[in-house]
Design a protein around this motif. Sequence first.
Motif, PDB file in Angstrom:
ATOM      1  N   ILE A  80       0.898  -1.117  -0.042  1.00 38.10           N
ATOM      2  CA  ILE A  80       0.063  -0.028  -0.051  1.00 38.10           C
ATOM      3  C   ILE A  80       0.835   1.276  -0.202  1.00 38.10           C
ATOM      4  O   ILE A  80       0.596   2.228  -0.579  1.00 38.10           O
ATOM      5  CB  ILE A  80      -0.939  -0.037   1.093  1.00 38.10           C
ATOM      6  CG1 ILE A  80      -2.368   1.026   1.006  1.00 38.10           C
ATOM      7  CG2 ILE A  80      -0.606   0.251   2.719  1.00 38.10           C
ATOM      8  CD1 ILE A  80      -3.369   0.576   0.092  1.00 38.10           C
ATOM      9  N   ARG A  81       1.844   1.357   0.911  1.00 38.49           N
ATOM     10  CA  ARG A  81       2.802   2.577   0.934  1.00 38.49           C
ATOM     11  C   ARG A  81       4.331   1.982   0.763  1.00 38.49           C
ATOM     12  O   ARG A  81       4.526   0.603   0.984  1.00 38.49           O
ATOM     13  CB  ARG A  81       2.828   2.998   2.158  1.00 38.49           C
ATOM     14  CG  ARG A  81       1.649   4.033   2.107  1.00 38.49           C
ATOM     15  CD  ARG A  81       1.182   4.669   3.561  1.00 38.49           C
ATOM     16  NE  ARG A  81       0.889   3.787   4.522  1.00 38.49           N
ATOM     17  CZ  ARG A  81      -0.387   3.394   4.428  1.00 38.49           C
ATOM     18  NH1 ARG A  81      -1.456   3.810   3.909  1.00 38.49           N
ATOM     19  NH2 ARG A  81      -0.820   2.340   5.382  1.00 38.49           N
ATOM     20  N   PHE A 194      -4.397   6.969  -6.068  1.00 36.27           N
ATOM     21  CA  PHE A 194      -3.336   6.786  -5.431  1.00 36.27           C
ATOM     22  C   PHE A 194      -2.942   5.307  -4.981  1.00 36.27           C
ATOM     23  O   PHE A 194      -2.134   5.022  -4.522  1.00 36.27           O
ATOM     24  CB  PHE A 194      -3.534   7.781  -3.789  1.00 36.27           C
ATOM     25  CG  PHE A 194      -4.776   7.528  -3.103  1.00 36.27           C
ATOM     26  CD1 PHE A 194      -4.766   6.309  -2.344  1.00 36.27           C
ATOM     27  CD2 PHE A 194      -5.740   8.196  -3.229  1.00 36.27           C
ATOM     28  CE1 PHE A 194      -6.090   5.756  -1.845  1.00 36.27           C
ATOM     29  CE2 PHE A 194      -6.827   8.031  -2.508  1.00 36.27           C
ATOM     30  CZ  PHE A 194      -7.178   6.960  -1.868  1.00 36.27           C
ATOM     31  N   GLN A 232     -12.544  -5.062   0.599  1.00 39.87           N
ATOM     32  CA  GLN A 232     -11.654  -3.925   0.463  1.00 39.87           C
ATOM     33  C   GLN A 232     -12.413  -2.830   0.271  1.00 39.87           C
ATOM     34  O   GLN A 232     -12.427  -1.627   0.400  1.00 39.87           O
ATOM     35  CB  GLN A 232     -10.689  -4.022  -0.890  1.00 39.87           C
ATOM     36  CG  GLN A 232      -9.336  -4.456  -0.783  1.00 39.87           C
ATOM     37  CD  GLN A 232      -9.280  -5.695  -0.718  1.00 39.87           C
ATOM     38  OE1 GLN A 232      -9.850  -6.534  -1.550  1.00 39.87           O
ATOM     39  NE2 GLN A 232      -8.359  -6.137   0.112  1.00 39.87           N
ATOM     40  N   THR A 269     -13.990  -2.496   5.263  1.00 40.59           N
ATOM     41  CA  THR A 269     -13.909  -1.130   4.920  1.00 40.59           C
ATOM     42  C   THR A 269     -14.965  -0.737   3.965  1.00 40.59           C
ATOM     43  O   THR A 269     -15.158  -0.965   2.826  1.00 40.59           O
ATOM     44  CB  THR A 269     -12.424  -0.490   4.414  1.00 40.59           C
ATOM     45  OG1 THR A 269     -11.510  -0.789   5.384  1.00 40.59           O
ATOM     46  CG2 THR A 269     -12.510   1.046   4.418  1.00 40.59           C
ATOM     47  N   PRO A 296     -14.026   6.103   5.463  1.00 43.93           N
ATOM     48  CA  PRO A 296     -12.872   7.054   4.983  1.00 43.93           C
ATOM     49  C   PRO A 296     -13.028   8.136   3.851  1.00 43.93           C
ATOM     50  O   PRO A 296     -14.090   7.715   3.031  1.00 43.93           O
ATOM     51  CB  PRO A 296     -11.692   6.229   4.308  1.00 43.93           C
ATOM     52  CG  PRO A 296     -12.094   4.840   4.918  1.00 43.93           C
ATOM     53  CD  PRO A 296     -13.480   4.687   4.994  1.00 43.93           C
ATOM     54  N   GLN A 298     -10.604  10.411   3.159  1.00 48.56           N
ATOM     55  CA  GLN A 298      -9.215  10.614   2.732  1.00 48.56           C
ATOM     56  C   GLN A 298      -8.629  12.394   2.465  1.00 48.56           C
ATOM     57  O   GLN A 298      -7.627  12.561   2.722  1.00 48.56           O
ATOM     58  CB  GLN A 298      -9.014  10.278   1.119  1.00 48.56           C
ATOM     59  CG  GLN A 298      -9.436   8.711   0.923  1.00 48.56           C
ATOM     60  CD  GLN A 298      -8.746   7.648   1.551  1.00 48.56           C
ATOM     61  OE1 GLN A 298      -7.765   8.197   2.344  1.00 48.56           O
ATOM     62  NE2 GLN A 298      -9.137   6.516   1.565  1.00 48.56           N
ATOM     63  N   ARG A 310     -12.291   9.984  -6.011  1.00 50.28           N
ATOM     64  CA  ARG A 310     -13.180   9.165  -5.170  1.00 50.28           C
ATOM     65  C   ARG A 310     -14.783   9.379  -5.582  1.00 50.28           C
ATOM     66  O   ARG A 310     -15.652   8.689  -4.948  1.00 50.28           O
ATOM     67  CB  ARG A 310     -13.088   9.959  -3.795  1.00 50.28           C
ATOM     68  CG  ARG A 310     -11.563  10.082  -3.123  1.00 50.28           C
ATOM     69  CD  ARG A 310     -11.495   8.447  -2.921  1.00 50.28           C
ATOM     70  NE  ARG A 310     -12.127   8.074  -1.405  1.00 50.28           N
ATOM     71  CZ  ARG A 310     -12.134   6.885  -0.848  1.00 50.28           C
ATOM     72  NH1 ARG A 310     -11.399   6.111  -1.161  1.00 50.28           N
ATOM     73  NH2 ARG A 310     -12.931   6.828   0.300  1.00 50.28           N
ATOM     74  N   ASP A 336     -10.080   7.362   7.237  1.00 50.77           N
ATOM     75  CA  ASP A 336      -8.537   7.528   6.893  1.00 50.77           C
ATOM     76  C   ASP A 336      -8.474   8.680   6.148  1.00 50.77           C
ATOM     77  O   ASP A 336      -9.268   9.465   5.384  1.00 50.77           O
ATOM     78  CB  ASP A 336      -8.441   6.259   5.815  1.00 50.77           C
ATOM     79  CG  ASP A 336      -8.574   4.946   6.118  1.00 50.77           C
ATOM     80  OD1 ASP A 336      -8.274   4.751   7.668  1.00 50.77           O
ATOM     81  OD2 ASP A 336      -8.626   4.078   5.391  1.00 50.77           O
ATOM     82  N   ILE A 338      -5.325  10.934   3.683  1.00 53.80           N
ATOM     83  CA  ILE A 338      -4.053  11.085   3.058  1.00 53.80           C
ATOM     84  C   ILE A 338      -3.527  12.630   3.017  1.00 53.80           C
ATOM     85  O   ILE A 338      -4.287  13.378   2.608  1.00 53.80           O
ATOM     86  CB  ILE A 338      -3.961  10.551   1.401  1.00 53.80           C
ATOM     87  CG1 ILE A 338      -4.387   9.146   1.812  1.00 53.80           C
ATOM     88  CG2 ILE A 338      -2.915  10.989   0.965  1.00 53.80           C
ATOM     89  CD1 ILE A 338      -4.335   8.348   0.427  1.00 53.80           C
ATOM     90  N   PHE A 367      -2.048   9.232   6.893  1.00 52.92           N
ATOM     91  CA  PHE A 367      -1.013   8.823   6.145  1.00 52.92           C
ATOM     92  C   PHE A 367      -0.500   9.926   5.194  1.00 52.92           C
ATOM     93  O   PHE A 367      -0.979  10.846   4.654  1.00 52.92           O
ATOM     94  CB  PHE A 367      -1.200   7.739   5.371  1.00 52.92           C
ATOM     95  CG  PHE A 367      -1.930   6.501   5.833  1.00 52.92           C
ATOM     96  CD1 PHE A 367      -1.277   5.649   6.684  1.00 52.92           C
ATOM     97  CD2 PHE A 367      -3.362   6.485   5.447  1.00 52.92           C
ATOM     98  CE1 PHE A 367      -2.020   4.741   7.198  1.00 52.92           C
ATOM     99  CE2 PHE A 367      -4.147   5.531   6.236  1.00 52.92           C
ATOM    100  CZ  PHE A 367      -3.447   4.448   7.105  1.00 52.92           C
ATOM    101  N   LYS A 368       1.242  10.128   5.134  1.00 51.23           N
ATOM    102  CA  LYS A 368       1.400  11.133   4.191  1.00 51.23           C
ATOM    103  C   LYS A 368       1.343  10.286   2.841  1.00 51.23           C
ATOM    104  O   LYS A 368       1.610   8.910   2.725  1.00 51.23           O
ATOM    105  CB  LYS A 368       2.950  11.173   4.184  1.00 51.23           C
ATOM    106  CG  LYS A 368       3.127  12.194   5.464  1.00 51.23           C
ATOM    107  CD  LYS A 368       4.831  12.514   5.342  1.00 51.23           C
ATOM    108  CE  LYS A 368       5.554  11.493   6.003  1.00 51.23           C
ATOM    109  NZ  LYS A 368       7.118  11.956   6.212  1.00 51.23           N
ATOM    110  N   SER A 370       2.105   8.505  -0.453  1.00 50.25           N
ATOM    111  CA  SER A 370       3.255   7.594  -0.765  1.00 50.25           C
ATOM    112  C   SER A 370       2.974   7.456  -2.259  1.00 50.25           C
ATOM    113  O   SER A 370       2.021   6.774  -2.599  1.00 50.25           O
ATOM    114  CB  SER A 370       3.359   6.401   0.081  1.00 50.25           C
ATOM    115  OG  SER A 370       4.241   5.697  -0.513  1.00 50.25           O
ATOM    116  N   ARG A 372       2.982   5.491  -5.670  1.00 50.34           N
ATOM    117  CA  ARG A 372       2.965   4.002  -5.885  1.00 50.34           C
ATOM    118  C   ARG A 372       2.939   4.027  -7.274  1.00 50.34           C
ATOM    119  O   ARG A 372       2.054   4.314  -8.060  1.00 50.34           O
ATOM    120  CB  ARG A 372       1.738   3.458  -5.325  1.00 50.34           C
ATOM    121  CG  ARG A 372       1.340   3.507  -3.923  1.00 50.34           C
ATOM    122  CD  ARG A 372       2.525   3.203  -3.169  1.00 50.34           C
ATOM    123  NE  ARG A 372       2.902   1.925  -2.947  1.00 50.34           N
ATOM    124  CZ  ARG A 372       4.282   1.387  -3.142  1.00 50.34           C
ATOM    125  NH1 ARG A 372       5.234   2.490  -3.309  1.00 50.34           N
ATOM    126  NH2 ARG A 372       4.272   0.195  -2.984  1.00 50.34           N
TER     127      ARG A 372
END
Length: 468
Positions: A80-81, A194, A232, A269, A296, A298, A310, A336, A338, A367-368, A370, A372
């Motif tokens: 994921i990250r 993301f 998921q 989730t 979430p 985000q 989204r 969640d 980001i 989270f920061k 990341s 991918r």
Amino acid sequence: MTTSPRDKTAPRDIDQPAVIAARTDDVSALNTKKVFIKTYGCQMNVYDSERMADVLSPIGYAPTEVPDDADLVILNTCHIREKAAEKVYSELGRIRKMKEANKPDMKVAVAGCVAQAEGAEIKRRAPVVDMVLGPQTYHKLPEMIAKVHRETGAVLETEFDTLEKFDQLPETRKPKGFSSFLTIQEGCDKFCTFCVVPYTRGAEVSRPVTQIVAEARSLASQGVREITLIGQNVNAYHAEGPDGGQWGLGELIRHVALIGGIDRIRFTTSHPRDMDDELIKVLGEEPKLMPYLHLPIQAGSDKILRAMNRDHTYEHYKQLIAKIRAANPDIALSGDFIVGFPGETDADFEQTMKCVKEIGYASSFSFKYSVRPGTPGATMHRQVPEDVKSERLKRLQDLLYTQQREFNQSLIGKTLPVLVEGTAREPGRLFGRSPYLTGTHFDGPEELIGQIVDVTITEAGVNSLIGV
Ligand code: SAH
Ligand code: SF4
Ligand code: F3S
């Protein structure tokens, strides 16, 4: 990036590995070999690791908690990250040394989302690896192991056939405790820009109701009292029900609630786009469904939500939360976030802060961003510098943890039903979870383990409660 200051009671941090504990009940005379499974990532990997143990048990592998002891080591990985993915290679380095030092015949498998994403590249980077298997192929482990013992060179399985996997898995589960995950839906069609999950887990697939119910019954018959239905995109669940009609998550929850022995149900989730009215109604009506919802958003800025694909606005989310809270005012909300998605300006970030202030979260993961490789976000312009991401994450987490502490403190003086999961670190102490998933500690005899007991909350921290 981790999410919140955690103790052993906190919900799983998806960047932290967990180890499947040895289960003494299935160490039979048949089990002459040992498997060590290390799990990274989300709840679905926790579920998958347990299922791998279920698949390996009939061919003679008993779980061990000691890697040095193992004939087979499986790393069930997360992509994921960047940090999560890189951990796998450092772990493989340690395993290689261990193998060379005292277990030359040890076999090594890399499973999960890094396996799916990187495939044969893993063997090139880490020649110690014998098997690479994606999340939809672990039912083939016995075949793969046999092949590895016959041939030299790595065995690779990264096909996507989610339904075949579930058809092949043993119906009976060997649960570890009183609370268990149960995968009802897997894969994702949302393609947030993301996220690697649609590539590592494949398209959205829902399991048939009858298969889920059979698995839930198997868990209940072995003492499981709480089931968390996972996917998921769990609220996109839709499959044919026993009445021939199309069932969504709401109908499924009502049905699972009828199973004797199952006293608590959770699901995770969810995506804001898939919260239908029936599910919201069930959140208000079904007493076995716990009042905790992970939903979430985000980011709070509509511009960023659009860039993330989204497919909803902040206003849509806000209205949805209002509707959910109208159906059940007791719901504790989790989310969640980001920070630092490409193009996120200071003003956009302030929208996320505003969102958190307006909505109010009982718990959260943040989270920061990341980068991918292979996702649309990776090639977007205006990537945000690391120091800006760090500064934003700190501000956001200060706010989120304040809310989390305040929520926990609001429970002081209340009496909550706690499912006792085991002993705490301190002697004489027990550990369990509140309806809101908060880790709760209190003094009591070990006979209470596995029961749902009333605990009056006396103290509250950011991540846990203490009570009597
Ligand atoms: N299906 C779930 C989330 C799966 S991943 C959902 O849609 O909500 C869990 C969380 O990891 C995401 O909600 C997101 O906050 C975070 N995440 C995913 N990809 C990320 C990335 N590239 N960088 C940082 N965080 C990421
Ligand atoms: Fe990833 Fe978005 Fe799918 Fe969640 S909904 S798994 S964040 S692509
Ligand atoms: Fe990680 Fe795969 Fe889960 S990428 S978060 S283990 S779906």
